[in-house]
Write a protein that holds these residues in place. Structure first.
Motif, PDB file in Angstrom:
ATOM      1  N   LEU A  92       0.936  -1.383  -0.212  1.00 32.71           N
ATOM      2  CA  LEU A  92      -0.038  -0.250  -0.084  1.00 32.71           C
ATOM      3  C   LEU A  92       1.348   1.097   0.103  1.00 32.71           C
ATOM      4  O   LEU A  92       0.439   2.325  -0.438  1.00 32.71           O
ATOM      5  N   PHE A  93       2.152   1.449   0.482  1.00 33.49           N
ATOM      6  CA  PHE A  93       2.948   2.513   0.668  1.00 33.49           C
ATOM      7  C   PHE A  93       3.361   2.228  -0.239  1.00 33.49           C
ATOM      8  O   PHE A  93       3.159   3.923  -0.940  1.00 33.49           O
ATOM      9  N   LYS A  94       3.770   1.432  -0.851  1.00 35.46           N
ATOM     10  CA  LYS A  94       4.287   2.268  -2.639  1.00 35.46           C
ATOM     11  C   LYS A  94       3.528   2.442  -3.796  1.00 35.46           C
ATOM     12  O   LYS A  94       4.126   3.121  -4.460  1.00 35.46           O
ATOM     13  N   ALA A  95       2.675   1.960  -3.255  1.00 32.26           N
ATOM     14  CA  ALA A  95       1.372   2.169  -4.705  1.00 32.26           C
ATOM     15  C   ALA A  95       1.022   4.218  -4.232  1.00 32.26           C
ATOM     16  O   ALA A  95       0.823   4.545  -4.709  1.00 32.26           O
ATOM     17  N   LEU A  96       0.948   4.306  -3.093  1.00 26.70           N
ATOM     18  CA  LEU A  96       0.982   5.054  -2.240  1.00 26.70           C
ATOM     19  C   LEU A  96       2.120   6.670  -2.877  1.00 26.70           C
ATOM     20  O   LEU A  96       1.474   7.695  -3.405  1.00 26.70           O
ATOM     21  N   VAL A  97       3.307   6.418  -2.677  1.00 25.86           N
ATOM     22  CA  VAL A  97       4.470   6.534  -3.244  1.00 25.86           C
ATOM     23  C   VAL A  97       4.308   6.992  -4.686  1.00 25.86           C
ATOM     24  O   VAL A  97       4.638   8.060  -5.344  1.00 25.86           O
ATOM     25  N   HIS A  98       4.074   5.779  -5.505  1.00 21.82           N
ATOM     26  CA  HIS A  98       3.860   6.094  -7.124  1.00 21.82           C
ATOM     27  C   HIS A  98       2.907   7.316  -7.422  1.00 21.82           C
ATOM     28  O   HIS A  98       3.004   7.646  -8.455  1.00 21.82           O
ATOM     29  N   LYS A  99       1.650   6.719  -6.727  1.00 23.78           N
ATOM     30  CA  LYS A  99       0.524   8.184  -6.571  1.00 23.78           C
ATOM     31  C   LYS A  99       1.088   9.353  -6.897  1.00 23.78           C
ATOM     32  O   LYS A  99       0.694  10.079  -7.502  1.00 23.78           O
ATOM     33  N   ILE A 100       1.580   9.587  -5.681  1.00 20.04           N
ATOM     34  CA  ILE A 100       2.171  11.052  -5.337  1.00 20.04           C
ATOM     35  C   ILE A 100       3.659  11.358  -6.414  1.00 20.04           C
ATOM     36  O   ILE A 100       3.097  12.531  -6.539  1.00 20.04           O
ATOM     37  N   GLU A 101       4.077  10.310  -6.725  1.00 14.09           N
ATOM     38  CA  GLU A 101       5.031  10.752  -7.733  1.00 14.09           C
ATOM     39  C   GLU A 101       4.748  11.363  -8.967  1.00 14.09           C
ATOM     40  O   GLU A 101       4.626  12.223  -9.701  1.00 14.09           O
ATOM     41  N   ASN A 102       3.376  10.625  -9.285  1.00 11.95           N
ATOM     42  CA  ASN A 102       2.667  10.981 -10.448  1.00 11.95           C
ATOM     43  C   ASN A 102       1.921  12.260 -10.402  1.00 11.95           C
ATOM     44  O   ASN A 102       2.158  12.881 -11.840  1.00 11.95           O
ATOM     45  N   ARG A 103       1.295  12.328  -9.585  1.00 10.50           N
ATOM     46  CA  ARG A 103       0.437  13.603  -9.899  1.00 10.50           C
ATOM     47  C   ARG A 103       1.278  14.410  -9.865  1.00 10.50           C
ATOM     48  O   ARG A 103       1.000  16.011  -9.809  1.00 10.50           O
ATOM     49  N   MET A 104       2.687  14.716  -9.002  1.00  6.57           N
ATOM     50  CA  MET A 104       3.193  15.643  -8.501  1.00  6.57           C
ATOM     51  C   MET A 104       4.152  16.219  -9.998  1.00  6.57           C
ATOM     52  O   MET A 104       4.265  16.787 -10.051  1.00  6.57           O
ATOM     53  N   SER A 105       4.426  14.845 -10.733  1.00  9.22           N
ATOM     54  CA  SER A 105       5.539  15.807 -11.682  1.00  9.22           C
ATOM     55  C   SER A 105       3.777  15.662 -12.804  1.00  9.22           C
ATOM     56  O   SER A 105       4.061  16.425 -13.823  1.00  9.22           O
ATOM     57  N   ASN A 106       3.010  15.514 -12.620  1.00 10.26           N
ATOM     58  CA  ASN A 106       1.924  16.224 -13.596  1.00 10.26           C
ATOM     59  C   ASN A 106       1.618  16.936 -13.377  1.00 10.26           C
ATOM     60  O   ASN A 106       0.694  18.399 -14.288  1.00 10.26           O
ATOM     61  N   LYS A 107       2.443  18.328 -12.449  1.00  7.90           N
ATOM     62  CA  LYS A 107       1.622  19.678 -12.060  1.00  7.90           C
ATOM     63  C   LYS A 107       2.740  20.772 -13.258  1.00  7.90           C
ATOM     64  O   LYS A 107       1.906  21.849 -12.794  1.00  7.90           O
ATOM     65  N   GLY A 108       3.437  20.203 -13.397  1.00  5.92           N
ATOM     66  CA  GLY A 108       3.964  21.364 -14.792  1.00  5.92           C
ATOM     67  C   GLY A 108       4.706  22.162 -14.006  1.00  5.92           C
ATOM     68  O   GLY A 108       5.472  22.231 -12.874  1.00  5.92           O
ATOM     69  N   ASN A 109       5.121  23.271 -14.680  1.00 10.13           N
ATOM     70  CA  ASN A 109       6.118  24.280 -13.850  1.00 10.13           C
ATOM     71  C   ASN A 109       5.559  24.979 -12.306  1.00 10.13           C
ATOM     72  O   ASN A 109       6.537  25.408 -11.258  1.00 10.13           O
ATOM     73  N   ASN A 110       4.225  25.076 -11.907  1.00 13.33           N
ATOM     74  CA  ASN A 110       3.906  24.800 -11.107  1.00 13.33           C
ATOM     75  C   ASN A 110       4.105  23.660  -9.709  1.00 13.33           C
ATOM     76  O   ASN A 110       3.520  23.829  -8.337  1.00 13.33           O
ATOM     77  N   LYS A 111       4.728  23.006 -10.458  1.00 11.02           N
ATOM     78  CA  LYS A 111       5.029  21.195  -9.231  1.00 11.02           C
ATOM     79  C   LYS A 111       5.612  21.674  -8.065  1.00 11.02           C
ATOM     80  O   LYS A 111       6.369  22.607  -7.570  1.00 11.02           O
ATOM     81  N   PHE A 112       4.623  21.141  -7.243  1.00  8.72           N
ATOM     82  CA  PHE A 112       5.351  21.552  -5.424  1.00  8.72           C
ATOM     83  C   PHE A 112       7.028  20.028  -6.101  1.00  8.72           C
ATOM     84  O   PHE A 112       6.574  19.033  -6.319  1.00  8.72           O
ATOM     85  N   GLU A 113       7.782  20.599  -4.882  1.00  7.40           N
ATOM     86  CA  GLU A 113       9.073  19.626  -5.298  1.00  7.40           C
ATOM     87  C   GLU A 113       8.616  18.947  -4.324  1.00  7.40           C
ATOM     88  O   GLU A 113       9.294  18.920  -2.918  1.00  7.40           O
TER      89      GLU A 113
END
Length: 178
Positions: A92-113
């Motif tokens: 579950l942790f691994k899946a959450l990390v993957h979801k967070i990484e995908n969401r943050m990488s899709n934020k474009g120029n305003n993405k949260f580091e």
């Protein structure tokens, strides 16, 4: 996002290796300083080796190479545990990390580091827990010949400092480990 599985209750004896100077402050105040920064394996908190004095000794003498060190022993009692040694929780942790990484990488120029704040700390904001527990292969550890068994260490990071029920210095002569 799916809910993360939290276990508990959890109790252990934790061993914390540190410099003599830091240990004196901890022992006098009966409070640990929180380790912070993106290089903390399990996020912000107080780190211990679970039930393993020798790992704390190795941390002081081999990993950090402190010339003047102390090992502090604490009893840890927690109601909630993020146990990354549990396979279901790990997945579950691994899946959450993957979801967070995908969401943050899709934020474009305003993405949260997001890597500036440890992913475990992000998850902690959603599902607070007292302690996180994980197993690591000991750095430079090699398997026992003829097996695939590696030396490991179990580390715990205490997020809720009220879970640290005792703080005492453990003194051992360094020659004891030779």
């Amino acid at each position: 996002m799916e809910n993360l599985k939290l276990g508990g209750p959890y109790t252990c004896i934790g061993y914390h290796g540190t410099t003599r100077e830091s240990a004196l402050k901890i022992l006098a105040s009966k409070k640990f300083l929180i380790s912070k920064g993106k290089n903390q394996w399990l996020g912000e908190g107080v780190y211990f080796f679970e039930n393993d004095l020798k790992q704390a000794y190795n941390w002081c003498t081999k990993a950090r190479k402190y010339s003047n060190w102390v090992i502090i022993k604490s009893r840890i009692e927690a109601d909630t545990l993020l146990d990354l040694c549990d396979l279901e929780t790990f997945e579950l942790f691994k899946a959450l990390v993957h979801k967070i990484e995908n969401r943050m990488s899709n934020k474009g120029n305003n993405k949260f580091e997001w890597r500036e704040l440890h992913v475990i700390d992000l998850i902690y904001r959603l599902w607070p827990f007292d302690v996180v527990r994980a197993a690591y292969v000991i750095p430079k550890g090699k398997p026992i010949p003829g097996t695939n068994i590696y030396p490991i260490q179990i580390q715990v990071c205490v997020k809720n400092l009220e879970c640290i029920k005792s703080i005492e210095e453990v003194y051992f002569d360094a020659t004891y480990y030779c």
